[in-house]
Write a protein that holds these residues in place. Structure first.
Motif, PDB file in Angstrom:
ATOM      1  N   GLN A 301     -57.808  16.219  69.293  1.00 47.56           N
ATOM      2  CA  GLN A 301     -58.188  16.517  70.678  1.00 47.56           C
ATOM      3  C   GLN A 301     -58.726  15.269  71.366  1.00 47.56           C
ATOM      4  OE1 GLN A 301     -58.064  19.748  72.188  1.00 47.56           O
ATOM      5  NE2 GLN A 301     -58.591  18.716  74.096  1.00 47.56           N
ATOM      6  N   GLU A 302     -59.532  14.506  70.653  1.00 50.91           N
ATOM      7  CA  GLU A 302     -60.105  13.293  71.230  1.00 50.91           C
ATOM      8  C   GLU A 302     -59.032  12.227  71.461  1.00 50.91           C
ATOM      9  OE1 GLU A 302     -63.578   9.962  70.234  1.00 50.91           O
ATOM     10  OE2 GLU A 302     -63.430  11.809  69.061  1.00 50.91           O
ATOM     11  N   ALA A 303     -58.074  12.132  70.527  1.00 51.83           N
ATOM     12  CA  ALA A 303     -57.043  11.091  70.637  1.00 51.83           C
ATOM     13  C   ALA A 303     -55.978  11.434  71.667  1.00 51.83           C
ATOM     14  CB  ALA A 303     -56.395  10.868  69.271  1.00 51.83           C
ATOM     15  N   PHE A 304     -55.560  12.707  71.699  1.00 48.40           N
ATOM     16  CA  PHE A 304     -54.416  13.084  72.531  1.00 48.40           C
ATOM     17  C   PHE A 304     -54.772  13.955  73.731  1.00 48.40           C
ATOM     18  CE2 PHE A 304     -52.499  12.839  68.147  1.00 48.40           C
ATOM     19  CZ  PHE A 304     -51.770  11.668  68.362  1.00 48.40           C
ATOM     20  N   GLY A 305     -55.945  14.583  73.676  1.00 49.01           N
ATOM     21  CA  GLY A 305     -56.279  15.560  74.707  1.00 49.01           C
ATOM     22  C   GLY A 305     -55.881  16.969  74.340  1.00 49.01           C
ATOM     23  N   VAL A 306     -55.277  17.138  73.165  1.00 50.66           N
ATOM     24  CA  VAL A 306     -54.878  18.454  72.666  1.00 50.66           C
ATOM     25  C   VAL A 306     -54.687  18.337  71.164  1.00 50.66           C
ATOM     26  CG1 VAL A 306     -52.393  18.027  72.944  1.00 50.66           C
ATOM     27  CG2 VAL A 306     -53.250  20.375  73.008  1.00 50.66           C
ATOM     28  N   SER A 307     -54.927  19.420  70.432  1.00 53.75           N
ATOM     29  CA  SER A 307     -54.729  19.395  68.984  1.00 53.75           C
ATOM     30  C   SER A 307     -53.259  19.585  68.652  1.00 53.75           C
ATOM     31  CB  SER A 307     -55.549  20.504  68.312  1.00 53.75           C
ATOM     32  OG  SER A 307     -55.036  21.784  68.658  1.00 53.75           O
ATOM     33  N   ALA A 308     -52.882  19.134  67.450  1.00 50.08           N
ATOM     34  CA  ALA A 308     -51.496  19.295  67.002  1.00 50.08           C
ATOM     35  C   ALA A 308     -51.120  20.768  66.877  1.00 50.08           C
ATOM     36  CB  ALA A 308     -51.281  18.583  65.673  1.00 50.08           C
ATOM     37  N   SER A 309     -52.057  21.611  66.446  1.00 54.85           N
ATOM     38  CA  SER A 309     -51.737  23.030  66.279  1.00 54.85           C
ATOM     39  C   SER A 309     -51.463  23.689  67.632  1.00 54.85           C
ATOM     40  CB  SER A 309     -52.863  23.761  65.541  1.00 54.85           C
ATOM     41  OG  SER A 309     -54.102  23.593  66.194  1.00 54.85           O
ATOM     42  N   ARG A 310     -52.205  23.292  68.662  1.00 51.76           N
ATOM     43  CA  ARG A 310     -51.958  23.864  69.988  1.00 51.76           C
ATOM     44  C   ARG A 310     -50.637  23.338  70.563  1.00 51.76           C
ATOM     45  NH1 ARG A 310     -54.569  26.952  73.475  1.00 51.76           N
ATOM     46  NH2 ARG A 310     -54.240  26.688  75.712  1.00 51.76           N
ATOM     47  N   ALA A 311     -50.357  22.062  70.337  1.00 52.37           N
ATOM     48  CA  ALA A 311     -49.070  21.518  70.774  1.00 52.37           C
ATOM     49  C   ALA A 311     -47.927  22.230  70.057  1.00 52.37           C
ATOM     50  CB  ALA A 311     -49.014  20.016  70.507  1.00 52.37           C
ATOM     51  N   THR A 312     -48.118  22.536  68.775  1.00 43.18           N
ATOM     52  CA  THR A 312     -47.100  23.278  68.022  1.00 43.18           C
ATOM     53  C   THR A 312     -46.902  24.666  68.605  1.00 43.18           C
ATOM     54  OG1 THR A 312     -47.688  22.089  65.985  1.00 43.18           O
ATOM     55  CG2 THR A 312     -46.458  24.145  65.739  1.00 43.18           C
ATOM     56  N   ALA A 313     -48.015  25.348  68.920  1.00 42.76           N
ATOM     57  CA  ALA A 313     -47.924  26.684  69.510  1.00 42.76           C
ATOM     58  C   ALA A 313     -47.145  26.640  70.817  1.00 42.76           C
ATOM     59  CB  ALA A 313     -49.321  27.256  69.742  1.00 42.76           C
ATOM     60  N   TYR A 314     -47.414  25.624  71.626  1.00 43.75           N
ATOM     61  CA  TYR A 314     -46.714  25.474  72.898  1.00 43.75           C
ATOM     62  C   TYR A 314     -45.209  25.288  72.667  1.00 43.75           C
ATOM     63  CZ  TYR A 314     -45.313  23.307  77.331  1.00 43.75           C
ATOM     64  OH  TYR A 314     -44.679  23.005  78.501  1.00 43.75           O
ATOM     65  N   LEU A 315     -44.872  24.414  71.750  1.00 40.38           N
ATOM     66  CA  LEU A 315     -43.468  24.123  71.479  1.00 40.38           C
ATOM     67  C   LEU A 315     -42.752  25.352  70.935  1.00 40.38           C
ATOM     68  CD1 LEU A 315     -41.266  21.915  71.380  1.00 40.38           C
ATOM     69  CD2 LEU A 315     -41.990  21.446  69.031  1.00 40.38           C
ATOM     70  N   GLU A 323     -44.166  35.970  68.436  1.00 39.71           N
ATOM     71  CA  GLU A 323     -45.450  35.856  69.113  1.00 39.71           C
ATOM     72  C   GLU A 323     -46.610  35.772  68.131  1.00 39.71           C
ATOM     73  OE1 GLU A 323     -45.776  39.311  71.555  1.00 39.71           O
ATOM     74  OE2 GLU A 323     -45.477  40.696  69.888  1.00 39.71           O
ATOM     75  N   ALA A 324     -46.495  36.437  66.965  1.00 37.11           N
ATOM     76  CA  ALA A 324     -47.574  36.388  65.990  1.00 37.11           C
ATOM     77  C   ALA A 324     -47.760  34.972  65.451  1.00 37.11           C
ATOM     78  CB  ALA A 324     -47.299  37.354  64.840  1.00 37.11           C
ATOM     79  N   VAL A 325     -46.658  34.245  65.277  1.00 37.39           N
ATOM     80  CA  VAL A 325     -46.724  32.860  64.806  1.00 37.39           C
ATOM     81  C   VAL A 325     -47.381  31.975  65.868  1.00 37.39           C
ATOM     82  CG1 VAL A 325     -45.358  30.855  64.110  1.00 37.39           C
ATOM     83  CG2 VAL A 325     -44.723  33.144  63.308  1.00 37.39           C
ATOM     84  N   VAL A 326     -46.945  32.125  67.115  1.00 35.42           N
ATOM     85  CA  VAL A 326     -47.496  31.325  68.212  1.00 35.42           C
ATOM     86  C   VAL A 326     -48.986  31.601  68.378  1.00 35.42           C
ATOM     87  CG1 VAL A 326     -47.368  30.897  70.699  1.00 35.42           C
ATOM     88  CG2 VAL A 326     -45.273  31.220  69.385  1.00 35.42           C
ATOM     89  N   ALA A 327     -49.378  32.873  68.315  1.00 43.06           N
ATOM     90  CA  ALA A 327     -50.787  33.234  68.516  1.00 43.06           C
ATOM     91  C   ALA A 327     -51.679  32.666  67.411  1.00 43.06           C
ATOM     92  CB  ALA A 327     -50.934  34.753  68.577  1.00 43.06           C
ATOM     93  N   ALA A 328     -51.239  32.750  66.154  1.00 44.97           N
ATOM     94  CA  ALA A 328     -52.043  32.222  65.051  1.00 44.97           C
ATOM     95  C   ALA A 328     -52.249  30.720  65.203  1.00 44.97           C
ATOM     96  CB  ALA A 328     -51.376  32.538  63.718  1.00 44.97           C
ATOM     97  N   LEU A 329     -51.239  30.007  65.678  1.00 44.69           N
ATOM     98  CA  LEU A 329     -51.341  28.565  65.886  1.00 44.69           C
ATOM     99  C   LEU A 329     -52.225  28.238  67.086  1.00 44.69           C
ATOM    100  CD1 LEU A 329     -47.604  27.762  65.234  1.00 44.69           C
ATOM    101  CD2 LEU A 329     -49.499  26.794  63.931  1.00 44.69           C
ATOM    102  N   ALA A 330     -52.056  28.982  68.173  1.00 43.98           N
ATOM    103  CA  ALA A 330     -52.839  28.713  69.382  1.00 43.98           C
ATOM    104  C   ALA A 330     -54.313  28.974  69.156  1.00 43.98           C
ATOM    105  CB  ALA A 330     -52.324  29.571  70.531  1.00 43.98           C
ATOM    106  N   ASP A 331     -54.642  29.822  68.211  1.00 35.90           N
ATOM    107  CA  ASP A 331     -56.028  30.209  67.953  1.00 35.90           C
ATOM    108  C   ASP A 331     -56.683  29.346  66.881  1.00 35.90           C
ATOM    109  OD1 ASP A 331     -58.042  31.812  68.853  1.00 35.90           O
ATOM    110  OD2 ASP A 331     -57.647  33.459  67.482  1.00 35.90           O
ATOM    111  N   GLN A 332     -56.080  28.203  66.560  1.00 32.88           N
ATOM    112  CA  GLN A 332     -56.629  27.313  65.538  1.00 32.88           C
ATOM    113  C   GLN A 332     -57.665  26.354  66.134  1.00 32.88           C
ATOM    114  OE1 GLN A 332     -55.880  27.319  61.991  1.00 32.88           O
ATOM    115  NE2 GLN A 332     -55.346  29.301  62.892  1.00 32.88           N
ATOM    116  N   PRO A 333     -58.664  26.015  65.269  1.00 32.52           N
ATOM    117  CA  PRO A 333     -58.999  26.682  64.008  1.00 32.52           C
ATOM    118  C   PRO A 333     -59.931  27.863  64.260  1.00 32.52           C
ATOM    119  CG  PRO A 333     -60.363  24.739  64.274  1.00 32.52           C
ATOM    120  CD  PRO A 333     -59.470  24.814  65.500  1.00 32.52           C
TER     121      PRO A 333
END
Length: 391
Positions: A301-315, A323-333
């Motif tokens: 988050q500090e380096a990019f402005g977003v975490s890799a897990s949230r970027a993964t959820a977006y992608l 949707e269950a996969v996207v939600a689990a990733l977006a809700d990390q950690p």
């Protein structure tokens, strides 16, 4: 304005909810339905963003209602309120629901959970995140093999052999799948030499996940210096295997177990994307050790402005993944003791933690989902996995 539907079979409880949630009237259009049948009539008249249902209701209980809502209105987020006795049975049947909350539920916990579900549903339309990643046009497209498998799966005349044939036509994916299937993560007694045999031993969904992961980690642009995608893939496979063990030991239905595996397998896909979109941020991050999920996500988050897990959820949301996969990733950690964290998010977080910091003690939450009994069961279920490698 977001539309929320609350369902209970007791009018006085609905009236109480209406009073408690008065402060949300400016941001939520709230409807209150007396029982499952009335809820379905309401939904037929106007769709809603979130439905929140009590579990124990006569005629049609909460799980039956949400299963029907999932079938008719798949875009509606689904939440259950349940007492402690039936909460465990709901958790083991998480398919129809996005969120399970203990009853009685504090109003601030309920509102926070609804806001979180709404935020996850808005993720794909997040303009700020899209801009950060360079715009939709520059984002990688779904792996072709994934689209082919989706097309075949939606064809009622297709067979298992058709999907096996799709994987086998892609020599690189076939080789990757067989390499991973024969790794120590799966502990198979004999060498597997065909995709068809792999499917029969591990199931179609697992093989699909391995095929997609192999294609995703091979795809797209040049790799930034210092980013080892093979290492990311090995770490992700360990997280996926742990998540599957945890979900299986809890008795989750097959679809939910497969979603847990997929979430772990793809949870780091966003990191190469971020590193390519922001080389300066990657240079500041320096490396990609898994470590504690909170430490890793905060550093990203500090380096990019977003975490890799949230970027993964977006992608994956853009690609149309479950949707269950996207939600689990977006809700990390997921934070320990957070009553609004879903079981799927907790499973993925703990799998990441065990893989990245295997020696770290995990304190139980006596009144929450991660209680001592569950943690002990999960620890026993994954004891042979830690320290394994991809062959």
């Amino acid at each position: 304005m977001r539309r929320i539907l609350f369902v209970d079979d007791e009018q006085h409880l609905l009236s109480g909810l209406r009073r408690l949630l008065r402060s949300k009237r400016d941001s939520w259009d709230m409807t209150f339905a007396l029982g499952g049948a009335e809820a379905l009539r309401t939904l037929a008249e106007k769709p809603v963003d979130v439905i929140v249902s009590d579990m124990k209701m006569p005629g049609m209980d909460g799980a039956q209602l949400l299963a029907e809502v999932r079938r008719r209105y798949p875009q509606t987020a689904r939440m259950i309120l349940s007492g402690h006795a039936d909460r465990m049975s709901i958790i083991s049947a998480v398919g129809p629901t996005h969120q399970v909350l203990a009853k009685p539920c504090e109003v601030d916990v309920l509102t926070a959970a609804i806001e979180r579900v709404l935020a996850i549903s808005d993720l794909v339309g997040d303009g700020e995140l899209r801009d950060l990643l360079g715009g939709v046009e520059s984002l990688p497209k779904p792996p072709e093999i994934y689209e082919q498998m989706l097309s075949i799966a939606s064809d009622s005349f297709s067979s298992l052999d058709d999907i096996v044939e799709v994987i086998e036509r892609d020599l690189a994916t076939s080789a990757e799948v067989l390499r991973l299937v024969n790794s120590s993560f799966f502990g198979l007694a004999t060498q597997v030499d065909s995709v068809a045999r792999a499917v029969s031993l591990l199931g179609l969904e697992t093989i699909q996940g391995l095929a997609v992961a192999g294609a995703v980690f091979r795809s797209g642009g040049s790799t930034p210096p210092g980013l080892d995608t093979d290492q990311l893939r090995r770490e992700s496979l360990l997280v996926a295997s742990l998540a599957r063990r945890f979900a299986t030991s809890d008795g989750w239905p097959t679809a939910a177990v497969n979603d847990a595996f997929f979430s772990g397998l793809l949870h780091r896909v966003g990191l190469p994307l971020l590193a390519q979109a922001n080389p300066q941020g990657w240079a500041r991050l320096g490396s990609a050790p898994p470590g504690e999920p909170w430490t890793a996500d905060d550093a990203e988050q500090e380096a990019f402005g977003v975490s890799a897990s949230r970027a993964t959820a977006y992608l994956l949301g853009l690609w149309g993944f479950p949707e269950a996969v996207v939600a689990a990733l977006a809700d990390q950690p997921a934070r320990p003791g957070d009553p609004t964290a879903t079981p799927a998010a907790q499973v993925l977080t703990l799998a990441r933690r065990r893989a990245g910091a295997p020696g770290t003690a995990i304190p139980p939450d006596p009144g929450g989902y991660l209680n001592a009994e569950r943690l002990d069961r999960w620890e026993a279920a994954c004891a042979d996995l830690l320290g394994t490698t991809v062959g």
